[in-house]
Scaffold this motif. Structure first.
Motif, PDB file in Angstrom:
ATOM      1  N   THR A 178       0.831  -1.201   0.000  1.00 44.61           N
ATOM      2  CA  THR A 178       0.000   0.000   0.000  1.00 44.61           C
ATOM      3  C   THR A 178       0.870   1.257   0.000  1.00 44.61           C
ATOM      4  O   THR A 178       1.755   1.394   0.855  1.00 44.61           O
ATOM      5  CB  THR A 178      -0.931   0.019   1.225  1.00 44.61           C
ATOM      6  N   PRO A 179       0.652   2.175  -0.929  1.00 43.65           N
ATOM      7  CA  PRO A 179       1.483   3.386  -0.991  1.00 43.65           C
ATOM      8  C   PRO A 179       1.228   4.322   0.187  1.00 43.65           C
ATOM      9  O   PRO A 179       0.221   4.204   0.905  1.00 43.65           O
ATOM     10  CB  PRO A 179       1.067   4.030  -2.308  1.00 43.65           C
ATOM     11  N   PHE A 180       2.127   5.272   0.347  1.00 42.20           N
ATOM     12  CA  PHE A 180       2.054   6.271   1.409  1.00 42.20           C
ATOM     13  C   PHE A 180       1.652   7.622   0.831  1.00 42.20           C
ATOM     14  O   PHE A 180       2.012   7.963  -0.295  1.00 42.20           O
ATOM     15  CB  PHE A 180       3.400   6.415   2.113  1.00 42.20           C
ATOM     16  N   ARG A 181       0.898   8.381   1.612  1.00 40.40           N
ATOM     17  CA  ARG A 181       0.666   9.794   1.338  1.00 40.40           C
ATOM     18  C   ARG A 181       1.322  10.574   2.475  1.00 40.40           C
ATOM     19  O   ARG A 181       0.886  10.463   3.623  1.00 40.40           O
ATOM     20  CB  ARG A 181      -0.835  10.103   1.256  1.00 40.40           C
ATOM     21  N   ILE A 182       2.349  11.348   2.162  1.00 39.33           N
ATOM     22  CA  ILE A 182       3.210  11.946   3.184  1.00 39.33           C
ATOM     23  C   ILE A 182       3.045  13.460   3.203  1.00 39.33           C
ATOM     24  O   ILE A 182       3.171  14.121   2.169  1.00 39.33           O
ATOM     25  CB  ILE A 182       4.689  11.598   2.915  1.00 39.33           C
ATOM     26  N   ALA A 183       2.771  14.015   4.380  1.00 43.29           N
ATOM     27  CA  ALA A 183       2.818  15.458   4.592  1.00 43.29           C
ATOM     28  C   ALA A 183       4.138  15.761   5.294  1.00 43.29           C
ATOM     29  O   ALA A 183       4.338  15.381   6.457  1.00 43.29           O
ATOM     30  CB  ALA A 183       1.645  15.929   5.442  1.00 43.29           C
ATOM     31  N   GLY A 184       5.058  16.399   4.581  1.00 46.52           N
ATOM     32  CA  GLY A 184       6.382  16.692   5.128  1.00 46.52           C
ATOM     33  C   GLY A 184       6.478  18.130   5.615  1.00 46.52           C
ATOM     34  O   GLY A 184       5.868  19.039   5.039  1.00 46.52           O
ATOM     35  N   ALA A 185       7.258  18.337   6.680  1.00 43.23           N
ATOM     36  CA  ALA A 185       7.436  19.675   7.245  1.00 43.23           C
ATOM     37  C   ALA A 185       8.731  19.671   8.054  1.00 43.23           C
ATOM     38  O   ALA A 185       9.451  18.673   8.101  1.00 43.23           O
ATOM     39  CB  ALA A 185       6.240  20.057   8.120  1.00 43.23           C
ATOM     40  N   HIS A 186       9.024  20.786   8.710  1.00 39.91           N
ATOM     41  CA  HIS A 186      10.192  20.809   9.602  1.00 39.91           C
ATOM     42  C   HIS A 186       9.864  21.569  10.878  1.00 39.91           C
ATOM     43  O   HIS A 186       9.003  22.460  10.899  1.00 39.91           O
ATOM     44  CB  HIS A 186      11.438  21.383   8.910  1.00 39.91           C
ATOM     45  N   THR A 187      10.547  21.200  11.943  1.00 43.08           N
ATOM     46  CA  THR A 187      10.239  21.695  13.284  1.00 43.08           C
ATOM     47  C   THR A 187      11.138  22.830  13.745  1.00 43.08           C
ATOM     48  O   THR A 187      10.851  23.465  14.756  1.00 43.08           O
ATOM     49  CB  THR A 187      10.368  20.560  14.314  1.00 43.08           C
ATOM     50  N   ASP A 188      12.250  23.071  13.053  1.00 44.87           N
ATOM     51  CA  ASP A 188      13.220  24.068  13.514  1.00 44.87           C
ATOM     52  C   ASP A 188      12.974  25.417  12.871  1.00 44.87           C
ATOM     53  O   ASP A 188      12.375  25.520  11.803  1.00 44.87           O
ATOM     54  CB  ASP A 188      14.648  23.602  13.220  1.00 44.87           C
ATOM     55  N   SER A 189      13.430  26.468  13.543  1.00 41.30           N
ATOM     56  CA  SER A 189      13.331  27.832  13.051  1.00 41.30           C
ATOM     57  C   SER A 189      14.644  28.555  13.340  1.00 41.30           C
ATOM     58  O   SER A 189      15.333  28.227  14.315  1.00 41.30           O
ATOM     59  CB  SER A 189      12.184  28.583  13.741  1.00 41.30           C
ATOM     60  N   PRO A 190      15.004  29.553  12.525  1.00 42.62           N
ATOM     61  CA  PRO A 190      16.229  30.321  12.798  1.00 42.62           C
ATOM     62  C   PRO A 190      16.138  31.024  14.153  1.00 42.62           C
ATOM     63  O   PRO A 190      15.090  31.582  14.497  1.00 42.62           O
ATOM     64  CB  PRO A 190      16.274  31.334  11.652  1.00 42.62           C
ATOM     65  N   ASN A 191      17.222  30.984  14.897  1.00 42.07           N
ATOM     66  CA  ASN A 191      17.220  31.623  16.215  1.00 42.07           C
ATOM     67  C   ASN A 191      18.649  31.753  16.746  1.00 42.07           C
ATOM     68  O   ASN A 191      19.619  31.593  16.001  1.00 42.07           O
ATOM     69  CB  ASN A 191      16.326  30.847  17.191  1.00 42.07           C
ATOM     70  N   LEU A 192      18.777  32.010  18.031  1.00 44.48           N
ATOM     71  CA  LEU A 192      20.059  32.071  18.722  1.00 44.48           C
ATOM     72  C   LEU A 192      20.151  30.865  19.636  1.00 44.48           C
ATOM     73  O   LEU A 192      19.229  30.602  20.414  1.00 44.48           O
ATOM     74  CB  LEU A 192      20.167  33.366  19.540  1.00 44.48           C
ATOM     75  N   ARG A 193      21.271  30.131  19.560  1.00 48.16           N
ATOM     76  CA  ARG A 193      21.409  28.898  20.340  1.00 48.16           C
ATOM     77  C   ARG A 193      22.623  28.971  21.261  1.00 48.16           C
ATOM     78  O   ARG A 193      23.663  29.539  20.913  1.00 48.16           O
ATOM     79  CB  ARG A 193      21.508  27.692  19.403  1.00 48.16           C
ATOM     80  N   VAL A 194      22.468  28.378  22.428  1.00 47.60           N
ATOM     81  CA  VAL A 194      23.473  28.499  23.498  1.00 47.60           C
ATOM     82  C   VAL A 194      24.712  27.672  23.165  1.00 47.60           C
ATOM     83  O   VAL A 194      24.617  26.512  22.750  1.00 47.60           O
ATOM     84  CB  VAL A 194      22.854  28.051  24.839  1.00 47.60           C
ATOM     85  N   LYS A 195      25.862  28.268  23.383  1.00 45.38           N
ATOM     86  CA  LYS A 195      27.140  27.613  23.119  1.00 45.38           C
ATOM     87  C   LYS A 195      27.506  26.636  24.251  1.00 45.38           C
ATOM     88  O   LYS A 195      26.922  26.685  25.341  1.00 45.38           O
ATOM     89  CB  LYS A 195      28.241  28.659  22.945  1.00 45.38           C
ATOM     90  N   PRO A 196      28.492  25.759  24.015  1.00 47.54           N
ATOM     91  CA  PRO A 196      28.868  24.761  25.035  1.00 47.54           C
ATOM     92  C   PRO A 196      29.365  25.374  26.344  1.00 47.54           C
ATOM     93  O   PRO A 196      29.160  24.785  27.413  1.00 47.54           O
ATOM     94  CB  PRO A 196      29.983  23.957  24.345  1.00 47.54           C
ATOM     95  N   LEU A 197      30.025  26.513  26.280  1.00 48.83           N
ATOM     96  CA  LEU A 197      30.448  27.231  27.484  1.00 48.83           C
ATOM     97  C   LEU A 197      29.650  28.529  27.527  1.00 48.83           C
ATOM     98  O   LEU A 197      30.076  29.560  26.991  1.00 48.83           O
ATOM     99  CB  LEU A 197      31.953  27.509  27.452  1.00 48.83           C
TER     100      LEU A 197
END
Length: 434
Positions: free
Chosen positions: A78-97
């Motif tokens: 049986t074939p698939f019907r796929i709704a694709g998207a993404h969860t991330d958005s541009p932003n500022l992310r915390v560094k390791p230190l």
């Protein structure tokens, strides 16, 4: 049989709630998963053996979720019907230190994620959210959804030419302040561990990002606009989640027969190229679909047949015509807010749409009584891209790029028409049900 489930303005109300609850990809997939559990879906772990029965299932990995509903009469091919998207958005992310600062200010060291509009993060009350990883590998979500940080802009008195062109150094000018005094190593993680209810000594890793704490809101005299964060692309994640949940409910009740297996595929890391184990260029979607075929007693031949009959709608936001910059658009393709979802076309395959894909999308919109528009870039402007071409090339699945037209894309706060989210949800429902 009853008609397809349909969505109205209350869907947009739900989008506001979804945006507020999802300040990071990890929160977004947790919120989507909770909605699917409510609709009768159950989580599968990738390390467990899978059964081939009917019903709804989903897999979580980091900031990605793959969910699908197997009808009772589905075969291995049986074939698939796929709704694709993404969860991330541009932003500022915390560094390791993260603990930084000077001249009596405590600051947080951040790195720029994706192609964000830097100036939109200035002089804005900011919170902090993401996940903390503990000893042993478990993780907990954390969300400080109150004014905690601020990236202060230089006063005009010290930069008299600022209105002639603001130039921000990504390293020097984008580090937020969060207090006064001398920075102390470990202070941020100790604070966040307390917020999450865990011991700081147990925190061995983190994935943290900044978000605006101003809630999404309707805008305009007649509330015909919606302003909020992370519409690119949580608007599509929310629409696809609600469409899948509604179809599963109707199918479980015996009110709807699904000829295909509807799938939600929401990936992380689209904004920086999708090259990760949770991105569209990774193996996650292919592994899940193949394991679904095998769990139903299928073979490599069945998998090939299923993929050959499958279609993916890659749903991501696009550019509405801007009243102040209309010359940046193609003069014959001017999508308007509240005009319905857009079909995104680029002959150089920055979008995966072709003529046959256009027909699939047009038929879904016709079934749902949803108006739709077309977007193509101005020839003098570069064209962005999506998970669409990646999905098509990696899995050999016919893919069509669509979305909702918005303004202020990649801003800390974006703008769309209040009707477009539920028009998209209705189009996705018709597509997944076909």
């Amino acid at each position: 049989m009853s008609a397809l489930p349909t969505f109205g303005p209350d869907h947009t109300d739900g989008l506001l709630t979804f945006l507020s609850a999802s300040p990071s990809p990890y929160h977004a997939v947790a919120t989507a998963a909770a909605r699917l559990v409510e609709a009768g879906f159950r989580e599968l772990r990738e390390t467990d053996a899978w059964d081939g029965g009917s019903g709804g299932r989903f897999v979580l990995r980091g900031g990605a979720i793959i969910a699908w509903y197997v009808p009772e009469d589905a075969t291995p091919a049986t074939p698939f019907r796929i709704a694709g998207a993404h969860t991330d958005s541009p932003n500022l992310r915390v560094k390791p230190l993260p603990d930084a600062g000077r001249h009596g200010w405590k600051q947080i060291a951040v790195e720029i994620y994706g192609g964000t509009l830097l100036n939109t993060w200035l002089d804005r009350d900011l919170g902090l959210a993401g996940r903390l990883t503990l000893r042993g590998g478990d993780s907990v979500l954390v969300n400080v959804d109150r004014p905690l940080l601020r990236v202060p802009q230089l006063a005009i008195h010290l930069d008299r030419q600022v209105n002639d062109g603001l130039k921000l150094d990504r390293q020097q000018h984008m580090q937020p302040v969060w207090g006064t005094g001398t920075p102390t190593e470990g202070e941020l993680i100790e604070f966040l561990a307390a917020e999450a209810g865990v011991e700081a000594a147990d925190v061995t890793g983190w994935d943290l990002m900044v978000h605006s704490v101003e809630p999404p809101a309707y805008l305009g005299k007649d509330r015909e606009l919606l302003a909020g964060p992370r519409m690119d692309n949580l608007l599509s994640v929310h629409a696809a989640t609600e469409a899948l949940a509604a179809l599963a409910g109707r199918a479980d009740a015996g009110e709807l027969t699904l000829p295909h297996i509807p799938v939600l595929a929401a990936f992380d890391h689209e904004e920086n190229g999708s090259q990760s184990d949770t991105g569209a260029e990774g193996p996650l979607l292919g592994n899940v679909l193949e394991r679904s075929v095998l769990a139903r007693g299928g073979s490599a031949e069945d998998r090939a047949r299923a993929y050959a009959g499958s279609v993916c709608l890659s749903s991501d936001t696009g550019h509405a015509v801007h009243p102040n910059y209309a010359e940046r658009h193609d003069p014959s393709h001017l999508p308007r807010v509240n005009g319905g979802p857009i079909l995104k076309v680029n002959v150089n395959q920055r979008y995966a749409t072709d003529g046959s894909g256009r027909a699939v999308f047009a038929e879904a919109c016709e079934r749902a009584s949803v108006p739709w528009q077309t977007f193509v870039s101005n020839n003098a402007m570069p064209c962005g891209t999506t998970i669409g071409p990646i999905t098509a090339a990696r899995h050999g699945i016919s893919t069509v790029d669509i979305g909702v037209a918005i303004l202020s894309m990649h801003s800390a706060r974006e703008l769309c028409g209040a009707a477009d989210p539920y028009l998209l949800a209705n189009a996705l429902t018709a597509f997944l049900a076909d």
